[in-house]
Scaffold this active site. Sequence first.
Site, mmCIF file in Angstrom:
data_model
loop_
_atom_site.group_PDB
_atom_site.id
_atom_site.type_symbol
_atom_site.label_atom_id
_atom_site.label_comp_id
_atom_site.label_asym_id
_atom_site.label_seq_id
_atom_site.Cartn_x
_atom_site.Cartn_y
_atom_site.Cartn_z
ATOM 1 N N MET A 91 22.777 -100.397 -21.416
ATOM 2 C CA MET A 91 21.836 -100.419 -20.294
ATOM 3 C C MET A 91 20.504 -99.805 -20.722
ATOM 4 O O MET A 91 19.693 -99.412 -19.880
ATOM 5 C CB MET A 91 22.425 -99.669 -19.102
ATOM 6 C CG MET A 91 23.746 -100.300 -18.632
ATOM 7 S SD MET A 91 24.107 -100.049 -16.908
ATOM 8 C CE MET A 91 24.102 -98.293 -16.802
ATOM 9 N N HIS A 136 24.268 -94.797 -28.871
ATOM 10 C CA HIS A 136 24.100 -96.245 -29.036
ATOM 11 C C HIS A 136 23.920 -96.600 -30.506
ATOM 12 O O HIS A 136 24.430 -97.603 -30.982
ATOM 13 C CB HIS A 136 22.874 -96.724 -28.260
ATOM 14 C CG HIS A 136 22.953 -96.511 -26.778
ATOM 15 N ND1 HIS A 136 22.121 -95.661 -26.105
ATOM 16 C CD2 HIS A 136 23.774 -97.039 -25.841
ATOM 17 C CE1 HIS A 136 22.402 -95.671 -24.822
ATOM 18 N NE2 HIS A 136 23.414 -96.501 -24.628
ATOM 19 N N GLN A 160 33.739 -94.711 -26.856
ATOM 20 C CA GLN A 160 34.917 -94.032 -26.313
ATOM 21 C C GLN A 160 34.518 -93.077 -25.171
ATOM 22 O O GLN A 160 35.336 -92.676 -24.376
ATOM 23 C CB GLN A 160 35.601 -93.278 -27.462
ATOM 24 C CG GLN A 160 36.798 -92.444 -27.106
ATOM 25 C CD GLN A 160 37.939 -93.265 -26.547
ATOM 26 O OE1 GLN A 160 38.240 -94.356 -27.047
ATOM 27 N NE2 GLN A 160 38.573 -92.764 -25.493
ATOM 28 N N GLN A 210 36.110 -97.600 -18.927
ATOM 29 C CA GLN A 210 35.441 -98.889 -19.170
ATOM 30 C C GLN A 210 36.039 -99.571 -20.409
ATOM 31 O O GLN A 210 36.343 -100.767 -20.395
ATOM 32 C CB GLN A 210 33.949 -98.624 -19.367
ATOM 33 C CG GLN A 210 33.156 -99.789 -19.896
ATOM 34 C CD GLN A 210 31.660 -99.512 -19.891
ATOM 35 O OE1 GLN A 210 31.056 -99.489 -18.840
ATOM 36 N NE2 GLN A 210 31.059 -99.302 -21.053
ATOM 37 N N SER A 229 22.599 -91.578 -21.601
ATOM 38 C CA SER A 229 21.248 -91.832 -21.084
ATOM 39 C C SER A 229 20.973 -90.943 -19.881
ATOM 40 O O SER A 229 19.839 -90.543 -19.642
ATOM 41 C CB SER A 229 21.111 -93.294 -20.681
ATOM 42 O OG SER A 229 21.494 -94.104 -21.760
HETATM 43 N N1 ATP Z 1 27.695 -90.356 -26.782
HETATM 44 C C1 ATP Z 1 28.145 -91.588 -26.991
HETATM 45 N N2 ATP Z 1 28.972 -91.820 -28.029
HETATM 46 C C2 ATP Z 1 29.458 -93.058 -28.255
HETATM 47 N N3 ATP Z 1 29.156 -94.117 -27.501
HETATM 48 C C3 ATP Z 1 28.332 -93.952 -26.458
HETATM 49 C C4 ATP Z 1 27.785 -92.677 -26.149
HETATM 50 N N4 ATP Z 1 26.987 -92.826 -25.065
HETATM 51 C C5 ATP Z 1 27.050 -94.111 -24.704
HETATM 52 N N5 ATP Z 1 27.852 -94.805 -25.529
HETATM 53 C C6 ATP Z 1 28.228 -96.205 -25.422
HETATM 54 O O1 ATP Z 1 27.101 -97.046 -25.408
HETATM 55 C C7 ATP Z 1 27.363 -98.208 -24.618
HETATM 56 C C8 ATP Z 1 26.262 -98.387 -23.631
HETATM 57 O O2 ATP Z 1 26.288 -97.297 -22.737
HETATM 58 P P1 ATP Z 1 25.141 -96.973 -21.713
HETATM 59 O O3 ATP Z 1 23.962 -97.814 -22.020
HETATM 60 O O4 ATP Z 1 25.684 -96.941 -20.359
HETATM 61 O O5 ATP Z 1 24.720 -95.519 -22.177
HETATM 62 P P2 ATP Z 1 25.189 -94.140 -21.645
HETATM 63 O O6 ATP Z 1 24.489 -93.157 -22.439
HETATM 64 O O7 ATP Z 1 26.673 -94.123 -21.568
HETATM 65 O O8 ATP Z 1 24.580 -94.143 -20.217
HETATM 66 P P3 ATP Z 1 25.147 -93.563 -18.881
HETATM 67 O O9 ATP Z 1 24.357 -92.353 -18.719
HETATM 68 O O10 ATP Z 1 24.837 -94.683 -17.992
HETATM 69 O O11 ATP Z 1 26.592 -93.303 -18.951
HETATM 70 C C9 ATP Z 1 28.711 -97.967 -23.937
HETATM 71 O O12 ATP Z 1 29.701 -98.669 -24.652
HETATM 72 C C10 ATP Z 1 28.882 -96.482 -24.070
HETATM 73 O O13 ATP Z 1 30.244 -96.081 -24.086
HETATM 74 C C1 PAF Z 2 29.002 -102.112 -20.758
HETATM 75 C C2 PAF Z 2 27.738 -102.043 -19.920
HETATM 76 C C3 PAF Z 2 26.524 -102.391 -20.776
HETATM 77 C C4 PAF Z 2 27.850 -103.128 -18.847
HETATM 78 O O1 PAF Z 2 26.744 -103.108 -18.013
HETATM 79 C C5 PAF Z 2 27.567 -100.667 -19.271
HETATM 80 O O2 PAF Z 2 28.593 -100.401 -18.391
HETATM 81 C C6 PAF Z 2 27.399 -99.554 -20.266
HETATM 82 O O3 PAF Z 2 26.274 -99.401 -20.688
HETATM 83 O O4 PAF Z 2 28.366 -98.871 -20.619
HETATM 84 N N1 BAL Z 3 27.938 -96.095 -19.228
HETATM 85 C C1 BAL Z 3 28.498 -96.685 -18.047
HETATM 86 C C2 BAL Z 3 27.459 -97.257 -17.198
HETATM 87 C C3 BAL Z 3 27.421 -96.661 -15.837
HETATM 88 O O1 BAL Z 3 27.716 -95.485 -15.667
HETATM 89 O O2 BAL Z 3 27.059 -97.384 -14.904
#
Ligand code: ATP
Ligand code: PAF
Ligand code: BAL
Length: 534
Positions: A48, A55, A173, A178, A211
């Site tokens: 996202m 990421h 993870q 999810q 994020s």
């Molecule tokens: N600290 C992390 N370590 C490993 N993977 C991550 C981490 N943060 C996010 N991801 C992975 O990156 C992908 C995209 O996640 P997303 O864009 O929602 O970011 P996020 O940092 O998890 O944001 P949110 O604050 O929405 O949870 C997902 O598969 C998520 O599990």
């Molecule tokens: C997998 C995903 C991109 C679907 O919108 C979101 O849930 C996230 O960022 O983890």
């Molecule tokens: N990383 C998962 C996206 C969400 O919290 O909507």
Amino acid sequence: MRLLTTVAALRCYLNKLRWRILPLHSDEPLPHEMTTRFPTAVGLVPTMGALHQGHLSLIERARQENAIVIVSIFVNPLQFGPEEDFERYPRTLEQDQQFCQQAGVDAMFVPNPEEIGVARKNIQDLIVTQVTPPSDMISGLCGRTRLGHFQGVATIVTKLFNLVQPDRAYFGQKDAQQLAIIKRLVTDLNFPIEIVACPIIREANGLALSSRNQYLSASQKQQAAVLHRGLQKAHAVFRSGVRKSNKLIKAVLQEIATVSAVSVEYIELIEPTTLIPLDEIQEEGMIAIAAHIGPTRLIDNIILRDRQPIIAIDGPAGAGKSTVARQVAAKLGLVFLDTGAMYRAVTWLVLQKGIPLDDECAIAELANCCLIKLTPSEDLKSPVQVWINGNDVTNKIRTTEVTSKVSAIAAQSAVRSALVKQQQSWGKKGGLVAEGRDIGTQVFPDAEVKIFLTATVTERAYRRLQDFEKQGQPSVSLEELERSIKERDWKDSTRLVSPLRKAADAIEIVTDGLTIDQVTTIIVDFYQQCLAHL
Ligand SMILES: Nc1ncnc2c1ncn2[C@@H]1O[C@H](COP(=O)(O)OP(=O)(O)OP(=O)(O)O)[C@@H](O)[C@H]1O
Ligand SMILES: CC(C)(CO)[C@@H](O)C(=O)[O-]
Ligand code: BAL
């Protein structure tokens, strides 16, 4: 790097790149009549946006494993509840573009909601076909408060899978519920996509990167680190022998209670694949947590595994993996899982049935119905005994014919997935040494010890020659052996399915000039060091 915002441009981009023309052999330059069309591996990293090092770890893994890497950025309205932070969610496209460019991404797919048919006018009135995962997977944990969230995720991920049609898709993870739901979705809807789970990346203080951490002040970030400390406390309690859910959860709660700014939404012990709540850990459990600091909601988790360690030894053909693996297993009292013998056994069966090597369908049928049995040998000198469909093929699988064909069979995805499933089920309890091409990367990516065992082509050809002489097999020239080893290396490392490569966390040992005993000692010492840090 391409920035694609429309479905039409994405399809056009992918159509052009999905196939590449390559020479049949590594050292034959193009153009050459001996060329073939290879499917190009596509890796998708759905996000996202507001990209961070978490990421980046997904992108780097995708970069290692695929010819093309696509990162999608889409703040998906379907997965936000009416009271959630959809409007506020960080949108930093320019920065993300630079980030992806530097990380070697080939294309970013950044559609707007209208483009993929999920524009948010009023979320309740939004009528699109939705994907609903099994209710027991979406009703607990985050699903209890985030109503509709996982339908929203499953729907958009399904759309992305259909649009990009990746070979692999990468998920963190950190979002463990999810991840489990997407793995289930892929199984239930028969997507031919490998879901690659990537470990949680953390700040130095332990806070899982996210994020949403942008919403936190510096002091809140310090406070939030208590979640990880709590999970680590549970890990320590687990290592002291505690298996009961209530005791493990109490350890987390006690730690979190030391920071009053953090309020817990849930802490639960569940089975990581099915998400079923556990009263106690038999083999594997996951403690998942969601908590609030002010208006910001954070999640984290830890996997607790009650299994003996696994040693994964990968490397090219002829590096001495199987001899070394057997010896390491014997030294440490672990079981030796000879995965190479499994691929050889299937190859033997294919040859015996007269099935052409390129009849992948017939081979898929065979691999999915065959019964392989491995019995560790009594003494170190003799090989593991191998049966396939009741035939003792221990010696029959070591012929030059099987050796020259096994790579082509092992490269077939249906064979691979059938045998990997079997290897993983044998590995559930751990306590084994396995060797092959993809043990540390695919079969047991969470192996405690990973070794990449290799040697120069000349050295490996020489060793193979000696093996043939010992077995009284017809003589082959050293040059011929070198050529076939080179060709096999090339095939093993360029194939679409489970290509041979060193896992990022493996140590490399080049065995030229080392005896088997010396290599064994290096691995045994390394294993002891790793155990001390577990
Ligand atoms: N600290 C992390 N370590 C490993 N993977 C991550 C981490 N943060 C996010 N991801 C992975 O990156 C992908 C995209 O996640 P997303 O864009 O929602 O970011 P996020 O940092 O998890 O944001 P949110 O604050 O929405 O949870 C997902 O598969 C998520 O599990
Ligand atoms: C997998 C995903 C991109 C679907 O919108 C979101 O849930 C996230 O960022 O983890
Ligand atoms: N990383 C998962 C996206 C969400 O919290 O909507």
